[in-house]
Design a protein around this motif. Structure first.
Motif, PDB file in Angstrom:
ATOM      1  N   THR A 194       0.830  -1.205   0.000  1.00 46.06           N
ATOM      2  CA  THR A 194       0.000   0.000   0.000  1.00 46.06           C
ATOM      3  C   THR A 194       0.865   1.256   0.000  1.00 46.06           C
ATOM      4  O   THR A 194       0.648   2.180  -0.790  1.00 46.06           O
ATOM      5  N   LEU A 195       1.857   1.293   0.881  1.00 42.70           N
ATOM      6  CA  LEU A 195       2.725   2.473   0.987  1.00 42.70           C
ATOM      7  C   LEU A 195       3.557   2.664  -0.270  1.00 42.70           C
ATOM      8  O   LEU A 195       3.761   3.795  -0.726  1.00 42.70           O
ATOM      9  N   VAL A 196       4.040   1.569  -0.848  1.00 41.01           N
ATOM     10  CA  VAL A 196       4.814   1.669  -2.095  1.00 41.01           C
ATOM     11  C   VAL A 196       3.939   2.216  -3.219  1.00 41.01           C
ATOM     12  O   VAL A 196       4.374   3.053  -4.020  1.00 41.01           O
ATOM     13  N   SER A 197       2.694   1.777  -3.279  1.00 43.72           N
ATOM     14  CA  SER A 197       1.772   2.262  -4.316  1.00 43.72           C
ATOM     15  C   SER A 197       1.478   3.745  -4.150  1.00 43.72           C
ATOM     16  O   SER A 197       1.464   4.508  -5.123  1.00 43.72           O
ATOM     17  N   ILE A 198       1.253   4.163  -2.901  1.00 39.35           N
ATOM     18  CA  ILE A 198       0.994   5.582  -2.636  1.00 39.35           C
ATOM     19  C   ILE A 198       2.206   6.420  -3.019  1.00 39.35           C
ATOM     20  O   ILE A 198       2.091   7.456  -3.676  1.00 39.35           O
ATOM     21  N   GLY A 199       3.393   5.971  -2.605  1.00 45.33           N
ATOM     22  CA  GLY A 199       4.612   6.710  -2.926  1.00 45.33           C
ATOM     23  C   GLY A 199       4.885   6.764  -4.415  1.00 45.33           C
ATOM     24  O   GLY A 199       5.277   7.811  -4.945  1.00 45.33           O
ATOM     25  N   GLY A 200       4.670   5.645  -5.112  1.00 51.38           N
ATOM     26  CA  GLY A 200       4.901   5.627  -6.553  1.00 51.38           C
ATOM     27  C   GLY A 200       3.973   6.563  -7.299  1.00 51.38           C
ATOM     28  O   GLY A 200       4.390   7.292  -8.206  1.00 51.38           O
ATOM     29  N   ALA A 201       2.696   6.564  -6.912  1.00 50.20           N
ATOM     30  CA  ALA A 201       1.735   7.457  -7.559  1.00 50.20           C
ATOM     31  C   ALA A 201       2.076   8.919  -7.301  1.00 50.20           C
ATOM     32  O   ALA A 201       2.019   9.754  -8.209  1.00 50.20           O
ATOM     33  N   SER A 202       2.462   9.238  -6.064  1.00 52.64           N
ATOM     34  CA  SER A 202       2.819  10.623  -5.752  1.00 52.64           C
ATOM     35  C   SER A 202       4.078  11.040  -6.506  1.00 52.64           C
ATOM     36  O   SER A 202       4.187  12.184  -6.946  1.00 52.64           O
ATOM     37  N   GLY A 203       5.018  10.114  -6.671  1.00 54.00           N
ATOM     38  CA  GLY A 203       6.229  10.409  -7.429  1.00 54.00           C
ATOM     39  C   GLY A 203       5.936  10.698  -8.892  1.00 54.00           C
ATOM     40  O   GLY A 203       6.514  11.612  -9.486  1.00 54.00           O
ATOM     41  N   PHE A 204       5.031   9.929  -9.478  1.00 52.40           N
ATOM     42  CA  PHE A 204       4.675  10.166 -10.883  1.00 52.40           C
ATOM     43  C   PHE A 204       4.029  11.530 -11.057  1.00 52.40           C
ATOM     44  O   PHE A 204       4.376  12.286 -11.981  1.00 52.40           O
ATOM     45  N   PHE A 205       3.092  11.869 -10.179  1.00 53.53           N
ATOM     46  CA  PHE A 205       2.449  13.185 -10.264  1.00 53.53           C
ATOM     47  C   PHE A 205       3.452  14.307 -10.012  1.00 53.53           C
ATOM     48  O   PHE A 205       3.352  15.381 -10.614  1.00 53.53           O
ATOM     49  N   THR A 206       4.423  14.072  -9.132  1.00 55.78           N
ATOM     50  CA  THR A 206       5.451  15.076  -8.873  1.00 55.78           C
ATOM     51  C   THR A 206       6.255  15.355 -10.130  1.00 55.78           C
ATOM     52  O   THR A 206       6.506  16.507 -10.484  1.00 55.78           O
ATOM     53  N   GLY A 207       6.662  14.307 -10.811  1.00 60.12           N
ATOM     54  CA  GLY A 207       7.428  14.479 -12.039  1.00 60.12           C
ATOM     55  C   GLY A 207       6.604  15.050 -13.178  1.00 60.12           C
ATOM     56  O   GLY A 207       7.078  15.881 -13.948  1.00 60.12           O
ATOM     57  N   LEU A 208       5.356  14.620 -13.285  1.00 58.67           N
ATOM     58  CA  LEU A 208       4.498  15.053 -14.393  1.00 58.67           C
ATOM     59  C   LEU A 208       4.019  16.486 -14.225  1.00 58.67           C
ATOM     60  O   LEU A 208       4.029  17.282 -15.179  1.00 58.67           O
ATOM     61  N   LEU A 209       3.604  16.840 -13.013  1.00 57.92           N
ATOM     62  CA  LEU A 209       2.936  18.118 -12.792  1.00 57.92           C
ATOM     63  C   LEU A 209       3.651  19.048 -11.821  1.00 57.92           C
ATOM     64  O   LEU A 209       3.237  20.189 -11.639  1.00 57.92           O
ATOM     65  N   GLY A 210       4.710  18.572 -11.160  1.00 53.42           N
ATOM     66  CA  GLY A 210       5.438  19.421 -10.224  1.00 53.42           C
ATOM     67  C   GLY A 210       4.622  19.786  -8.997  1.00 53.42           C
ATOM     68  O   GLY A 210       4.702  20.904  -8.502  1.00 53.42           O
TER      69      GLY A 210
END
Length: 266
Positions: free
Chosen positions: A148-164
């Motif tokens: 669960t935590l890995v999924s949350i972190g991965g999704a937040s990382g993608f949005f960070t890179g995509l949208l800052g």
């Protein structure tokens, strides 16, 4: 110059209050308020949000609110996935990025507002993926919680890179939904993850030749000021009120961004 300072302070204030809103409001503040493109605004937003979140994260650590193992797990996953977001952002138009950003904000607003109205009907004993051990007060680590935590972190990382955006807008509702950690602990942990993922993603951008302007420095300093004020005020404001207010703010800002993307409004 004054407008830059005010916008930065507002972003920091919301980040301090919610642990989620500052990141997602930094890009609109720079694009709608100062007329920048999403691509131009991204590194400044990451620096401002990451630096401001650091202040709140340190405060949370001192108060014992940060679930540091959970934060580290989500941050590592975010670091690994953020370059994928950066890769995608470099290959789509600014209009499409702004549209995606606005849609994400609308989804976030709905997801954060609706649970507030039904929260009082939710049992406090509901079994969730990441549960606190009553004996130790720490998270009970198992495969389901780790995934669960890995999924949350991965999704937040993608949005960070995509949208800052830092990813806090996703971490706070997701971590709250899948764990029984109290809201102030969720916010403090989110701020730690936002700090690590935002500054890590920013390092990628600096390696690609991105530089910091005076406007970016001023925006960052003012965000720090707002962050401190927000963290001081947060314990005195009910969490449901914060969520509802943030949700309504997101709706308004997202509609303004959609208007600018398609009609040149704003």
């Amino acid at each position: 110059m004054m407008l830059t300072f005010i916008l930065g302070a507002c972003v920091g204030l919301v980040l301090g209050l919610t642990g989620a809103g500052g990141g997602i409001l930094a890009i609109p503040a720079l694009t709608l308020g100062l007329g920048w493109s999403v691509t131009q605004a991204m590194p400044i937003a990451l620096l401002a949000v990451g630096s401001a979140a650091l202040v709140g994260a340190v405060q949370g650590l001192r108060q014992g609110l940060v679930r540091y193992k959970a934060a580290a797990t989500m941050a590592v996953a975010g670091w690994l996935v953020a370059p994928l977001g950066l890769y995608a952002a470099a290959r789509v138009s600014s209009t499409l990025l702004m549209t995606v950003f606005a849609v994400v904000m609308l989804v976030v607003a709905c997801r954060m507002y609706v649970p507030v109205r039904g929260a009082e009907h939710t049992s406090s004993t509901l079994q969730r993926n990441c549960m606190l051990d009553p004996a130790t007060g720490r998270l009970d680590w198992n495969a389901r919680c780790l995934a669960t935590l890995v999924s949350i972190g991965g999704a937040s990382g993608f949005f960070t890179g995509l949208l800052g955006v830092g990813g806090g807008f996703f971490i706070v509702p997701a971590f709250r939904k899948f764990s029984d950690v109290r809201m102030h602990g969720v916010v403090a942990t989110s701020l730690m993850v936002v700090t690590l993922v935002s500054l890590g993603t920013l390092a990628h951008l600096f390696n690609q030749g991105v530089t910091l302007t005076w406007a970016g420095a001023l925006f960052t300093v003012s965000a720090l000021v707002g962050m401190i004020a927000g963290r001081l005020a947060a314990p005195n404001i009910p969490a449901p009120l914060l969520q509802q207010g943030f949700s309504l703010l997101c709706v308004g800002v997202s509609l303004m961004m959609l208007g600018r993307a398609f009609c040149g409004v704003g």
